[in-house]
Structure formats: C-alpha cells, structure tokens
Design an enzyme around this catalytic site. Structure first.
Site, PDB file in Angstrom:
ATOM      1  N   LYS A  43      -5.774  -7.897  -7.440  1.00 26.96           N
ATOM      2  CA  LYS A  43      -7.110  -8.131  -6.871  1.00 26.96           C
ATOM      3  C   LYS A  43      -8.039  -6.966  -7.181  1.00 26.96           C
ATOM      4  CE  LYS A  43      -7.176  -6.346  -2.192  1.00 26.96           C
ATOM      5  NZ  LYS A  43      -7.848  -6.456  -0.936  1.00 26.96           N
TER       6      LYS A  43
ATOM      7  N   LYS B 299       0.819  -1.216   0.000  1.00 30.98           N
ATOM      8  CA  LYS B 299       0.000   0.000   0.000  1.00 30.98           C
ATOM      9  C   LYS B 299       0.850   1.262   0.000  1.00 30.98           C
ATOM     10  CE  LYS B 299      -4.472  -1.599   1.280  1.00 30.98           C
ATOM     11  NZ  LYS B 299      -5.742  -1.386   1.913  1.00 30.98           N
TER      12      LYS B 299
ATOM     13  N   LYS C 178     -11.127  -1.312  -4.224  1.00 33.03           N
ATOM     14  CA  LYS C 178     -11.855  -0.035  -4.251  1.00 33.03           C
ATOM     15  C   LYS C 178     -10.960   1.089  -4.725  1.00 33.03           C
ATOM     16  CE  LYS C 178     -13.961  -1.144   0.158  1.00 33.03           C
ATOM     17  NZ  LYS C 178     -12.801  -1.421   1.027  1.00 33.03           N
TER      18      LYS C 178
HETATM   19  N1  AQP Z   1     -10.833  -8.672  -4.589  1.00 28.73           N
HETATM   20  C1  AQP Z   1     -11.239  -9.275  -3.487  1.00 28.73           C
HETATM   21  N2  AQP Z   1     -11.611 -10.570  -3.526  1.00 28.73           N
HETATM   22  C2  AQP Z   1     -12.052 -11.194  -2.390  1.00 28.73           C
HETATM   23  N3  AQP Z   1     -12.158 -10.586  -1.199  1.00 28.73           N
HETATM   24  C3  AQP Z   1     -11.807  -9.286  -1.117  1.00 28.73           C
HETATM   25  N4  AQP Z   1     -11.800  -8.406  -0.092  1.00 28.73           N
HETATM   26  C4  AQP Z   1     -11.361  -7.213  -0.546  1.00 28.73           C
HETATM   27  N5  AQP Z   1     -11.066  -7.283  -1.857  1.00 28.73           N
HETATM   28  C5  AQP Z   1     -11.330  -8.562  -2.235  1.00 28.73           C
HETATM   29  C6  AQP Z   1     -12.230  -8.726   1.268  1.00 28.73           C
HETATM   30  O1  AQP Z   1     -13.198  -7.788   1.669  1.00 28.73           O
HETATM   31  C7  AQP Z   1     -13.080  -7.566   3.081  1.00 28.73           C
HETATM   32  C8  AQP Z   1     -13.065  -6.105   3.343  1.00 28.73           C
HETATM   33  O2  AQP Z   1     -11.931  -5.536   2.751  1.00 28.73           O
HETATM   34  P1  AQP Z   1     -11.515  -4.060   3.136  1.00 28.73           P
HETATM   35  O3  AQP Z   1     -12.420  -3.117   2.486  1.00 28.73           O
HETATM   36  O4  AQP Z   1     -11.432  -3.912   4.585  1.00 28.73           O
HETATM   37  O5  AQP Z   1     -10.047  -3.879   2.643  1.00 28.73           O
HETATM   38  P2  AQP Z   1      -9.263  -4.341   1.403  1.00 28.73           P
HETATM   39  O6  AQP Z   1      -9.019  -5.798   1.467  1.00 28.73           O
HETATM   40  O7  AQP Z   1      -8.067  -3.470   1.384  1.00 28.73           O
HETATM   41  O8  AQP Z   1     -10.258  -4.029   0.183  1.00 28.73           O
HETATM   42  P3  AQP Z   1      -9.980  -3.155  -1.079  1.00 28.73           P
HETATM   43  O9  AQP Z   1     -11.185  -3.139  -1.891  1.00 28.73           O
HETATM   44  O10 AQP Z   1      -8.709  -3.553  -1.742  1.00 28.73           O
HETATM   45  O11 AQP Z   1      -9.865  -1.722  -0.448  1.00 28.73           O
HETATM   46  P4  AQP Z   1      -8.752  -0.639  -0.653  1.00 28.73           P
HETATM   47  O12 AQP Z   1      -8.644  -0.455  -2.137  1.00 28.73           O
HETATM   48  O13 AQP Z   1      -9.295   0.549   0.068  1.00 28.73           O
HETATM   49  O14 AQP Z   1      -7.514  -1.193  -0.035  1.00 28.73           O
HETATM   50  C9  AQP Z   1     -11.829  -8.283   3.548  1.00 28.73           C
HETATM   51  O15 AQP Z   1     -12.225  -9.483   4.182  1.00 28.73           O
HETATM   52  C10 AQP Z   1     -11.088  -8.581   2.285  1.00 28.73           C
HETATM   53  O16 AQP Z   1     -10.305  -9.749   2.368  1.00 28.73           O
END
Ligand code: AQP
Length: 333
Positions: free
Chosen positions: A195, A111, A198
């Site tokens: 992956k 990140k 967001k």
């Molecule tokens: N692509 C994905 N496939 C499966 N599971 C996913 N999760 C996130 N992306 C995927 C799961 O969603 C839960 C919440 O995630 P989060 O919002 O707390 O953080 P993250 O994993 O960092 O999600 P993002 O979308 O990638 O957010 P940003 O871009 O803000 O960092 C978790 O259980 C995660 O595993």
C-alpha cells in the site's frame, strides 16, 4: 444523530492514499453524521518521531482536512494529545483487553517486522488506544479501510468485555464499521502489492498532498508498469497490480468506475495514459494544495482550530470518562 470518530497519524506528509482512502470520504460523511476528525499524535509516537516534524505534521494534517472540505465549525477537528481522556481510557482498556487478543493483531506484526522484541510497548498496545479513541465519545460508526477492520473488531470486543466485567450492559455501544464503497485502496507507485504509505523510504512510491505539479507528473511518469497495452475491462487487469492501481487512481480522481476508466483507455500504451493521469491529478489536487499552503502559512490559526476542537471534544469526553471511573471504582477527586 449517529456519531463518527476517525483519525490520521501525523507521521509525515499526507499522501494520495490517505486522501482517496480516507479524507475525501469524510467530507461526504459530514452531511449525515456528527463527526470527530482527530490528528492522532499519540498513535504517531508509537514509532519514533522527530519532535519538530511531529508538530509540523500535526498542523499539516489538520490543514489538509480543512483544505479537502471538512467544516471545522460544524464538526470537530482536534489533536488527540489535547484531550487527556484518550490516555486515561486507553490505560483502563490495557487492563480489559487480553494479551491473546493483541497477539493476533496483524498490523503489529507488519509494522514491528522481524525485530518485534525491539518494538515499543505503545505499538503493541496501539489497538487499545484506538478503542479508547472511539469509545471515549461513544462513537456509533467508524469509517474503516481494510487495514483497520481487525482493530475495530477488537474495539467491539473491548466494549463488550468492559460492559460484562463491570455489569453495565449497554454502557459502551458496539461501534459499527462504515465501509465506504467510494474508498480506494491506493498502492505504492513502485510496487502494486504494497500500500502507498507515509513511511515507505522511497519518495517515488507516493504522491504527497504537498507535491507540486512537476513532482506529481514526474512520479507518475516513473511509476512502475508493464509493457502490455491497457485492457478493455477490469478482468484484463488480473495479475497486473501496477496497471490496476494506476487505473484505480484515475477512476477515483475522475469519480468514474474502473470499468469506465478501462473502456476509455483500452488499447492505449502507458505513455499516453500516464500523461492523462498526471493532468487529472494536478487538476484535482491543485486547489486543495494551494488552500493547504495558505493555511499552513498561518500556523497560529491552525493551532486555534485545533485548540477549539479539543475544547469541544473534551466537553463530550469528560462526562463519559467520569462515569467510566465511577464504574471502575476510582475514588472521585
Ligand atoms: N494506501 C492507502 N490507500 C487507502 N487508504 C489509506 N490509508 C492509509 N494509507 C492508505 C487510510 O488513511 C487513514 C489514515 O491512515 P493513518 O495515517 O492513520 O495510518 P496508516 O494507515 O498507517 O497510513 P500510512 O500512510 O501507511 O502511515 P504509516 O506509514 O505511518 O503507517 C486510514 O483510514 C487509512 O486506512
């Protein structure tokens, strides 16, 4: 009853990855566990968030949880910043965790990227806050995806070191990972090796839970693929990350295996398959989306759910944090 803690950051629109990888599985866990589902707004600000958008996203994530089928009366849905114990315990854990432990966290490296000197201290200490989230409620189980496994290991190390440093063996439990066979890792529609996220700058890389039917169909049509027909078995998806991702999404949305999805579309081209996938995604997400829209249209009632959830979460956390302060030697107020 075993207790689960899990969270989602309100860093933007919830996407199909968050749904298939997390929220959908939480719905099933409600039968067996006592659950706390948290909108982790304090985690979200480890990267800058527009304050107005943060408020909106907090409501949207809570609405998505409810729309997907989480029962906010039986279980607890709340936002992290309404329970002061998260910040208090995180500070104590900042003093328990070692720099060397945090230096090994791969998510910080991912990140923060090349410019880590410019990353917030909060982003670096993020795993300590996550440990506090879990241990503040002495949660016994944490549903984790691949990307959070290392952070849960750290939470276990922190729990053990706290117990050992203060001579309170068994005070904090060792939270167990709950690896869900049904959880799907959803990849970007534009790059099968990344992956779905967001924070990806490309809107076309993800299907948001708020996208309408036309947008979903357009994004699937524009998803990256290769030129070969679809294979008979998953073995034929080796080295075809984008095809594997789309078939994986189809299998997850239709509650079948990847084997069955491959058998169904064996020999087809992507044109036909994408049409089926778009129809399926619209049919499965549509009802959740309309319920989400209904909930978000009444922000006061979403806020009320979060307030009431926070009150119940505080009632669980307060005796635990009071005991922690006593163990550490803080003078009582
Ligand atoms: N692509 C994905 N496939 C499966 N599971 C996913 N999760 C996130 N992306 C995927 C799961 O969603 C839960 C919440 O995630 P989060 O919002 O707390 O953080 P993250 O994993 O960092 O999600 P993002 O979308 O990638 O957010 P940003 O871009 O803000 O960092 C978790 O259980 C995660 O595993």
């Amino acid at each position: 009853m075993a207790r689960i803690f899990s969270g989602v950051q309100p860093t933007g629109n919830l996407h199909l990855g968050n749904y298939l990888g997390a929220v959908r599985n939480w719905v099933k866990l409600q039968q067996e566990y006592e659950c706390l589902f948290c909108v982790v707004d304090m985690h979200a600000i480890t990267m800058w968030q527009d304050p107005h958008e943060l408020t909106q996203s907090t409501r949207e994530v809570a609405a998505a949880m409810m729309a997907a089928g989480i029962d906010a009366k039986k279980h607890i849905i709340f936002n992290q910043s309404q329970v002061p114990g998260h910040a208090e315990l995180a500070w104590i854990f900042n003093c328990v965790a070692r720099l060397g432990w945090l230096n090994r966290m791969t998510q910080f490296k991912d990140k923060a990227g090349k410019n880590s000197e410019n990353a917030s201290v909060g982003l670096y200490a993020y795993p300590n806050l996550m440990a506090a989230d879990i241990l503040l409620y002495k949660a016994t189980h944490v549903p984790v995806g691949e990307d959070q496994k290392q952070h849960l290991e750290l939470a276990r190390d922190i729990a053990a070191k706290f117990n050992n440093d203060f001579g309170v063996e068994g005070f904090f439990p060792q939270p167990e990972p709950l690896i869900l066979g049904t959880a799907t890792r959803v990849m970007s529609l534009k790059d099968g090796m990344k992956k779905m996220s967001k924070s990806d700058p490309s809107e076309l890389s993800r299907i948001n839970m708020t996208d309408d039917a036309d947008t979903i169909a357009k994004k699937i049509r524009k998803a990256k693929t290769d030129t070969d027909p679809l294979p008979q078995t998953p073995a034929g998806l080796e080295g075809r990350a984008e095809a594997k991702n789309l078939l994986g999404i189809y299998a997850a949305l239709s509650d079948t295996s990847l084997e069955d999805a491959c058998a169904k579309f064996a020999g087809e081209g992507f044109g036909t398959f994408k049409q089926h996938l778009a129809d399926l995604a619209v049919a499965k997400l549509g009802p959740i989306q309309s319920e989400m829209r209904r909930l978000v249209a009444d922000p006061a009632s979403v806020d009320q759910v979060l307030r009431s959830g926070a009150e119940r979460a505080r009632a669980l956390a307060e005796p635990i944090i009071a005991e922690v302060k006593e163990i550490v030697g803080f003078l009582k107020p």
